[in-house]
Structures are given as C-alpha cells and as structure tokens.
Design a protein around this motif. Structure first.
Motif, PDB file in Angstrom:
ATOM      1  N   MET A  45       0.585  -3.461   4.731  1.00 44.22           N
ATOM      2  CA  MET A  45      -0.041  -2.254   4.166  1.00 44.22           C
ATOM      3  C   MET A  45       0.889  -1.569   3.163  1.00 44.22           C
ATOM      4  N   GLY A  49      -0.068  -0.730  -0.685  1.00 43.76           N
ATOM      5  CA  GLY A  49       0.144   0.575  -1.316  1.00 43.76           C
ATOM      6  C   GLY A  49       0.895   0.442  -2.635  1.00 43.76           C
ATOM      7  N   PHE A  52      -1.362  -1.034  -5.260  1.00 39.84           N
ATOM      8  CA  PHE A  52      -2.359  -0.056  -5.710  1.00 39.84           C
ATOM      9  C   PHE A  52      -1.712   0.881  -6.730  1.00 39.84           C
ATOM     10  N   VAL A  59      -9.302   0.337  -5.134  1.00 42.79           N
ATOM     11  CA  VAL A  59      -9.775   0.840  -3.841  1.00 42.79           C
ATOM     12  C   VAL A  59     -10.497  -0.222  -2.989  1.00 42.79           C
ATOM     13  N   ALA A  66      -7.394  -2.524   4.838  1.00 45.48           N
ATOM     14  CA  ALA A  66      -7.416  -1.545   5.949  1.00 45.48           C
ATOM     15  C   ALA A  66      -8.324  -2.039   7.074  1.00 45.48           C
ATOM     16  N   LYS A  70      -7.258  -2.897  10.921  1.00 45.98           N
ATOM     17  CA  LYS A  70      -7.914  -2.266  12.080  1.00 45.98           C
ATOM     18  C   LYS A  70      -8.347  -3.303  13.106  1.00 45.98           C
ATOM     19  N   TYR A  91      -4.940  15.400  24.397  1.00 43.29           N
ATOM     20  CA  TYR A  91      -4.315  15.503  23.082  1.00 43.29           C
ATOM     21  C   TYR A  91      -5.432  15.342  22.055  1.00 43.29           C
ATOM     22  N   ASP A  99      -9.647  14.191   3.698  1.00 49.32           N
ATOM     23  CA  ASP A  99      -8.803  12.994   3.813  1.00 49.32           C
ATOM     24  C   ASP A  99      -9.479  11.944   4.699  1.00 49.32           C
ATOM     25  N   ALA A 146      -2.512  16.819  13.764  1.00 44.19           N
ATOM     26  CA  ALA A 146      -3.303  16.695  12.536  1.00 44.19           C
ATOM     27  C   ALA A 146      -2.540  15.845  11.525  1.00 44.19           C
ATOM     28  N   LEU A 149      -2.677  12.382   4.652  1.00 41.74           N
ATOM     29  CA  LEU A 149      -2.073  11.214   3.985  1.00 41.74           C
ATOM     30  C   LEU A 149      -1.948  11.358   2.487  1.00 41.74           C
ATOM     31  N   LEU A 150      -2.575  12.420   1.961  1.00 45.12           N
ATOM     32  CA  LEU A 150      -2.569  12.590   0.507  1.00 45.12           C
ATOM     33  C   LEU A 150      -1.818  13.874   0.165  1.00 45.12           C
ATOM     34  N   PRO A 197       7.841  11.317  11.699  1.00 44.76           N
ATOM     35  CA  PRO A 197       7.459  10.463  10.576  1.00 44.76           C
ATOM     36  C   PRO A 197       6.646   9.231  10.954  1.00 44.76           C
ATOM     37  N   ASP A 198       6.623   8.865  12.262  1.00 41.88           N
ATOM     38  CA  ASP A 198       5.894   7.644  12.627  1.00 41.88           C
ATOM     39  C   ASP A 198       5.276   7.766  14.019  1.00 41.88           C
ATOM     40  N   ALA A 202       6.110  10.011  17.421  1.00 45.54           N
ATOM     41  CA  ALA A 202       5.085  11.018  17.715  1.00 45.54           C
ATOM     42  C   ALA A 202       4.852  11.103  19.229  1.00 45.54           C
TER      43      ALA A 202
HETATM   44 CO1  B1M Z   1      -5.356   5.565   0.046  1.00 47.84          CO
HETATM   45  N1  B1M Z   1      -3.778   6.362  -0.764  1.00 47.84           N
HETATM   46  N2  B1M Z   1      -6.516   6.567  -1.139  1.00 47.84           N
HETATM   47  N3  B1M Z   1      -6.803   4.554   0.847  1.00 47.84           N
HETATM   48  N4  B1M Z   1      -4.027   4.454   0.824  1.00 47.84           N
HETATM   49  C1  B1M Z   1      -2.482   6.048  -0.182  1.00 47.84           C
HETATM   50  C2  B1M Z   1      -2.138   7.060   0.909  1.00 47.84           C
HETATM   51  C3  B1M Z   1      -1.513   6.120  -1.440  1.00 47.84           C
HETATM   52  C4  B1M Z   1      -0.058   6.487  -1.086  1.00 47.84           C
HETATM   53  C5  B1M Z   1      -1.592   4.785  -2.234  1.00 47.84           C
HETATM   54  C6  B1M Z   1      -0.663   4.772  -3.431  1.00 47.84           C
HETATM   55  O1  B1M Z   1      -0.969   5.348  -4.459  1.00 47.84           O
HETATM   56  N5  B1M Z   1       0.474   4.109  -3.323  1.00 47.84           N
HETATM   57  C7  B1M Z   1      -2.244   7.204  -2.316  1.00 47.84           C
HETATM   58  C8  B1M Z   1      -1.821   8.649  -2.056  1.00 47.84           C
HETATM   59  C9  B1M Z   1      -0.972   9.194  -3.180  1.00 47.84           C
HETATM   60  C10 B1M Z   1      -0.665  10.618  -2.958  1.00 47.84           C
HETATM   61  O2  B1M Z   1      -1.292  11.379  -2.317  1.00 47.84           O
HETATM   62  N6  B1M Z   1       0.413  11.003  -3.589  1.00 47.84           N
HETATM   63  C11 B1M Z   1      -3.696   6.963  -1.947  1.00 47.84           C
HETATM   64  C12 B1M Z   1      -4.809   7.354  -2.748  1.00 47.84           C
HETATM   65  C13 B1M Z   1      -4.450   7.943  -4.095  1.00 47.84           C
HETATM   66  C14 B1M Z   1      -6.139   7.217  -2.322  1.00 47.84           C
HETATM   67  C15 B1M Z   1      -7.414   7.646  -3.068  1.00 47.84           C
HETATM   68  C16 B1M Z   1      -7.343   9.023  -3.764  1.00 47.84           C
HETATM   69  C17 B1M Z   1      -7.739   6.495  -4.061  1.00 47.84           C
HETATM   70  C18 B1M Z   1      -8.923   6.751  -4.969  1.00 47.84           C
HETATM   71  O3  B1M Z   1     -10.015   6.938  -4.529  1.00 47.84           O
HETATM   72  N7  B1M Z   1      -8.625   6.757  -6.249  1.00 47.84           N
HETATM   73  C19 B1M Z   1      -8.479   7.633  -1.949  1.00 47.84           C
HETATM   74  C20 B1M Z   1      -8.595   8.978  -1.213  1.00 47.84           C
HETATM   75  C21 B1M Z   1      -9.743   9.001  -0.237  1.00 47.84           C
HETATM   76  C22 B1M Z   1      -9.670  10.229   0.666  1.00 47.84           C
HETATM   77  O4  B1M Z   1      -8.996  10.200   1.653  1.00 47.84           O
HETATM   78  N8  B1M Z   1     -10.370  11.278   0.290  1.00 47.84           N
HETATM   79  C23 B1M Z   1      -7.888   6.603  -1.032  1.00 47.84           C
HETATM   80  C24 B1M Z   1      -8.650   5.781  -0.217  1.00 47.84           C
HETATM   81  C25 B1M Z   1      -8.141   4.807   0.606  1.00 47.84           C
HETATM   82  C26 B1M Z   1      -9.014   3.824   1.398  1.00 47.84           C
HETATM   83  C27 B1M Z   1     -10.271   4.473   1.980  1.00 47.84           C
HETATM   84  C28 B1M Z   1      -9.424   2.711   0.446  1.00 47.84           C
HETATM   85  C29 B1M Z   1      -7.982   3.242   2.450  1.00 47.84           C
HETATM   86  C30 B1M Z   1      -7.991   3.987   3.798  1.00 47.84           C
HETATM   87  C31 B1M Z   1      -8.773   3.264   4.843  1.00 47.84           C
HETATM   88  C32 B1M Z   1      -8.531   3.859   6.196  1.00 47.84           C
HETATM   89  O5  B1M Z   1      -7.534   4.498   6.504  1.00 47.84           O
HETATM   90  N9  B1M Z   1      -9.514   3.628   7.050  1.00 47.84           N
HETATM   91  C33 B1M Z   1      -6.653   3.570   1.774  1.00 47.84           C
HETATM   92  C34 B1M Z   1      -5.415   2.960   2.128  1.00 47.84           C
HETATM   93  C35 B1M Z   1      -5.523   1.793   3.086  1.00 47.84           C
HETATM   94  C36 B1M Z   1      -4.162   3.404   1.630  1.00 47.84           C
HETATM   95  C37 B1M Z   1      -2.757   2.793   1.865  1.00 47.84           C
HETATM   96  C38 B1M Z   1      -2.672   1.479   1.067  1.00 47.84           C
HETATM   97  C39 B1M Z   1      -2.384   2.507   3.288  1.00 47.84           C
HETATM   98  C40 B1M Z   1      -2.491   3.726   4.203  1.00 47.84           C
HETATM   99  C41 B1M Z   1      -2.135   3.280   5.581  1.00 47.84           C
HETATM  100  O6  B1M Z   1      -3.009   3.021   6.378  1.00 47.84           O
HETATM  101  N10 B1M Z   1      -0.824   3.102   5.831  1.00 47.84           N
HETATM  102  C42 B1M Z   1      -1.818   3.937   1.295  1.00 47.84           C
HETATM  103  C43 B1M Z   1      -0.513   3.420   0.725  1.00 47.84           C
HETATM  104  C44 B1M Z   1       0.600   3.361   1.765  1.00 47.84           C
HETATM  105  O7  B1M Z   1       0.609   4.087   2.732  1.00 47.84           O
HETATM  106  N11 B1M Z   1       1.556   2.556   1.525  1.00 47.84           N
HETATM  107  C45 B1M Z   1      -2.755   4.772   0.518  1.00 47.84           C
HETATM  108  C46 B1M Z   1      -0.329   2.555   7.101  1.00 47.84           C
HETATM  109  C47 B1M Z   1      -0.226   3.694   8.115  1.00 47.84           C
HETATM  110  C48 B1M Z   1       0.213   3.131   9.457  1.00 47.84           C
HETATM  111  O8  B1M Z   1       0.763   4.580   7.659  1.00 47.84           O
HETATM  112  O9  B1M Z   1      -0.927   6.415   7.310  1.00 47.84           O
HETATM  113  O10 B1M Z   1       1.518   6.748   6.660  1.00 47.84           O
HETATM  114  P1  B1M Z   1       0.503   6.130   7.572  1.00 47.84           P
HETATM  115  O11 B1M Z   1       0.793   6.649   9.052  1.00 47.84           O
HETATM  116  C49 B1M Z   1       2.079   6.630   9.635  1.00 47.84           C
HETATM  117  C50 B1M Z   1       2.879   7.914   9.374  1.00 47.84           C
HETATM  118  O12 B1M Z   1       2.493   8.627   8.228  1.00 47.84           O
HETATM  119  C51 B1M Z   1       2.769   8.681  10.631  1.00 47.84           C
HETATM  120  O13 B1M Z   1       2.649   7.683  11.630  1.00 47.84           O
HETATM  121  C52 B1M Z   1       1.831   6.624  11.124  1.00 47.84           C
HETATM  122  C53 B1M Z   1       2.199   5.331  11.848  1.00 47.84           C
HETATM  123  O14 B1M Z   1       3.567   5.083  11.851  1.00 47.84           O
HETATM  124  N12 B1M Z   1       1.681   9.621  10.863  1.00 47.84           N
HETATM  125  C54 B1M Z   1       1.834  10.631  11.774  1.00 47.84           C
HETATM  126  C55 B1M Z   1       0.423   9.649  10.400  1.00 47.84           C
HETATM  127  N13 B1M Z   1      -0.252  10.661  10.963  1.00 47.84           N
HETATM  128  C56 B1M Z   1       0.596  11.280  11.806  1.00 47.84           C
HETATM  129  C57 B1M Z   1       0.397  12.353  12.663  1.00 47.84           C
HETATM  130  C58 B1M Z   1       1.472  12.763  13.463  1.00 47.84           C
HETATM  131  C59 B1M Z   1       2.716  12.128  13.386  1.00 47.84           C
HETATM  132  C60 B1M Z   1       2.906  11.039  12.561  1.00 47.84           C
HETATM  133  O15 B1M Z   1       1.382  13.799  14.310  1.00 47.84           O
HETATM  134  C61 B1M Z   1       0.124  14.381  14.521  1.00 47.84           C
END
Ligand code: B1M
Length: 211
Positions: A45, A49, A52, A59, A66, A70, A91, A99, A146, A149-150, A197-198, A202
């Motif tokens: 993943m 990212g 992308f 997308v 994704a 899952k 919880y 988001d 809560a 991710l954005l 952070p992860d 958590a």
């Molecule tokens: Co999106 N997306 N996405 N996306 N997406 C990112 C987040 C992005 C970084 C990609 C990039 O540009 N490199 C970027 C955000 C940039 C920014 O905000 N600066 C982005 C973007 C821009 C977008 C859209 C705007 C794209 C568009 O439409 N033009 C759009 C927004 C939609 C919306 O939400 N309104 C969009 C859409 C999507 C999909 C729907 C296609 C899909 C999501 C599918 C889904 O989740 N069911 C998607 C995906 C897959 C990603 C990437 C590739 C992967 C996200 C992911 O699942 N990571 C992502 C790039 C990346 O992360 N490298 C990206 C793996 C996951 C395990 O990590 O979510 O960070 P993460 O969770 C971690 C920690 O953050 C933490 O623990 C988790 C596990 O270790 N954590 C917590 C999370 N929640 C926590 C809560 C806690 C504690 C820790 O306590 C409560």
C-alpha cells in the motif's frame, strides 16, 4: 519470489481474486501473520501511495489495491486477534466526516479488539454528531478513536474532538486520534487524550488510557 513478495505484488497490482489463497498458503507455510501484514500488504500500500502521488496510477487502481488488501486482512484476522473481547469495555471508532479511507481504521479496530475491547465501528465519513450520539448511547464505552487520512479532513477531526468536548463526552471517555497526517502536536492542540502513529501502538495506548 518469496511468498511475502508475491503477496505484496498481488496487493500492488490489485489481483483481488488471488489474494485469499496466497495469504492462506503463506499461513500454512508458517509465515508470521505480522510479517504478511507489514512486509507484504502494508508495504504494497505504501508503494501504491507513492505511485499515486507520482501520477503513475489513479484512483481506480488505488481502490482495487485497497479491496485486495481488505480481503487479505480478512484471512489474517483470526491470526492477528486473540484477546478476550470486551473485558476492557467498549471502544467506538470511525473515520471522520469527508474521509472515506478505512484500511488503517480497520487495522486499529482489529488490534484494539485483540487487546480486549468490544469494538463499535461507525464506519467512514462519520459526522461529529454521530460520534457523540454513539458515546451517549453506550455508557460503558471508555475510549473513542477517530481517524483522519487526508490533510483536508484534519479540520473535520478537530471539529469532531471539539464537539465531544463541548458535549461533555470527556467525563465518560478518553479520546484517541490517528491517521497519516496526524501528529502528537496536532493531537495536543485539538484536545485529544491520545495519539499513536500505528495500529499496534494504538492498542497499547487504549489500554494505557483505561488503566
Ligand atoms: Co487516498 N489518499 N484518496 N484513497 N489513499 C492517500 C491517503 C494519499 C496520501 C495518497 C497520496 O497522494 N500519496 C492522499 C492524501 C494526500 C493528503 O491528504 N495530503 C490521498 C488522496 C489525495 C485521496 C483522494 C483525494 C484522491 C482523489 O479522489 N483525487 C481521495 C479522497 C476520498 C475521501 O476520502 N474523501 C482518495 C481515495 C482513496 C480510495 C477510496 C481510492 C482508497 C481508500 C480505500 C479504503 O480505505 N477503503 C485510497 C487509498 C487506498 C489510499 C492510500 C494509497 C493507502 C491508504 C491506506 O490504506 N494505507 C494512501 C497512500 C498511503 O497511505 N501511502 C492514500 C494503509 C493504512 C494501513 O495506513 O491509513 O495511514 P493508514 O493507517 C495507519 C496509521 O495512519 C494509523 O494506524 C494505521 C495502521 O498502522 N492510524 C491510526 C490510522 N487511524 C488511526 C487511528 C488511531 C491511531 C492510529 O487512533 C484512533
């Protein structure tokens, strides 16, 4: 190619139909489930990212990766969880309004469930009011989490925490926040009780907050 590399390549290329069998094969071969998750699927993943961001994929490709991840996590789920569900109370977790990302939130939920909490998952795009309603409807809930991710939904996270504070939820629950753009500094600024952070940390933090 090792099994882990095969799993990573399958998630990266979004081959949904192949992932369940591959993850099962790796488990049957004795590969550590955490290695499958971290070095296989989460690694993939991160590549998705990066691609992308570099406009190499779009997308639809991100979405299919994704979905693949899952499905793989569902096979891993029984091997990652293990604690006695609910012994630390409920919880509530959700991804904030605006988001749609839920992979990280789902992993956090899985780890927290393993640590002995009963999870109430509100899903994605959750309005602040819905968090508050759920907290009030579950007086035995002790922590709420809560995710955002954005960078554009960090404000939504801030508003969600603020509404919880204004509605008196802090008398009942501790508030945890997380997600890729969130930092400890931001969590402190908005009045959250915990940030990690992860997913692994958590679960540790949730236990710390109720002890
Ligand atoms: Co999106 N997306 N996405 N996306 N997406 C990112 C987040 C992005 C970084 C990609 C990039 O540009 N490199 C970027 C955000 C940039 C920014 O905000 N600066 C982005 C973007 C821009 C977008 C859209 C705007 C794209 C568009 O439409 N033009 C759009 C927004 C939609 C919306 O939400 N309104 C969009 C859409 C999507 C999909 C729907 C296609 C899909 C999501 C599918 C889904 O989740 N069911 C998607 C995906 C897959 C990603 C990437 C590739 C992967 C996200 C992911 O699942 N990571 C992502 C790039 C990346 O992360 N490298 C990206 C793996 C996951 C395990 O990590 O979510 O960070 P993460 O969770 C971690 C920690 O953050 C933490 O623990 C988790 C596990 O270790 N954590 C917590 C999370 N929640 C926590 C809560 C806690 C504690 C820790 O306590 C409560």
């Amino acid at each position: 190619m090792s099994k882990i590399q095969e799993i990573a390549a399958t998630v990266e290329s979004g081959k949904v139909k192949l992932i369940e069998a591959l993850v099962q094969e790796a488990l049957d071969a004795g590969v550590d489930p955490n290695e499958i998750l971290n070095d296989g699927m989460l690694y993939a993943m991160s590549i998705v990212g990066q691609k992308f961001q570099a406009n190499e994929i779009f997308v639809p490709e991100m979405l299919v990766s994704a979905k693949t991840m899952k499905k793989g996590v569902e096979i891993l789920r029984p091997h990652l969880s293990g604690g006695s569900v609910g012994k630390h109370g409920k919880y509530i977790i959700g991804t904030v309004a605006g988001d749609l990302h839920d992979i990280g939130k789902n992993l956090v939920a899985l780890m927290i469930e393993s640590a002995g909490f009963e999870i109430i998952d509100l899903g994605v795009d959750v309005p602040a009011e819905k968090f508050v309603e759920a907290i009030k409807a579950n007086p035995d809930c002790r922590v709420v989490g809560a995710s955002a991710l954005l960078t554009t939904t960090m404000d939504s996270l801030k508003d969600t925490v603020q509404l919880m504070i204004d509605s008196g939820c802090k008398d009942q629950v501790k508030i945890m926040v997380g997600g890729a753009p969130i930092t400890q500094e931001f969590a402190d600024q908005i009045g959250a009780d915990g940030f990690t952070p992860d997913a692994g940390s958590a679960a540790v933090k949730a236990l710390e907050l109720v002890s």
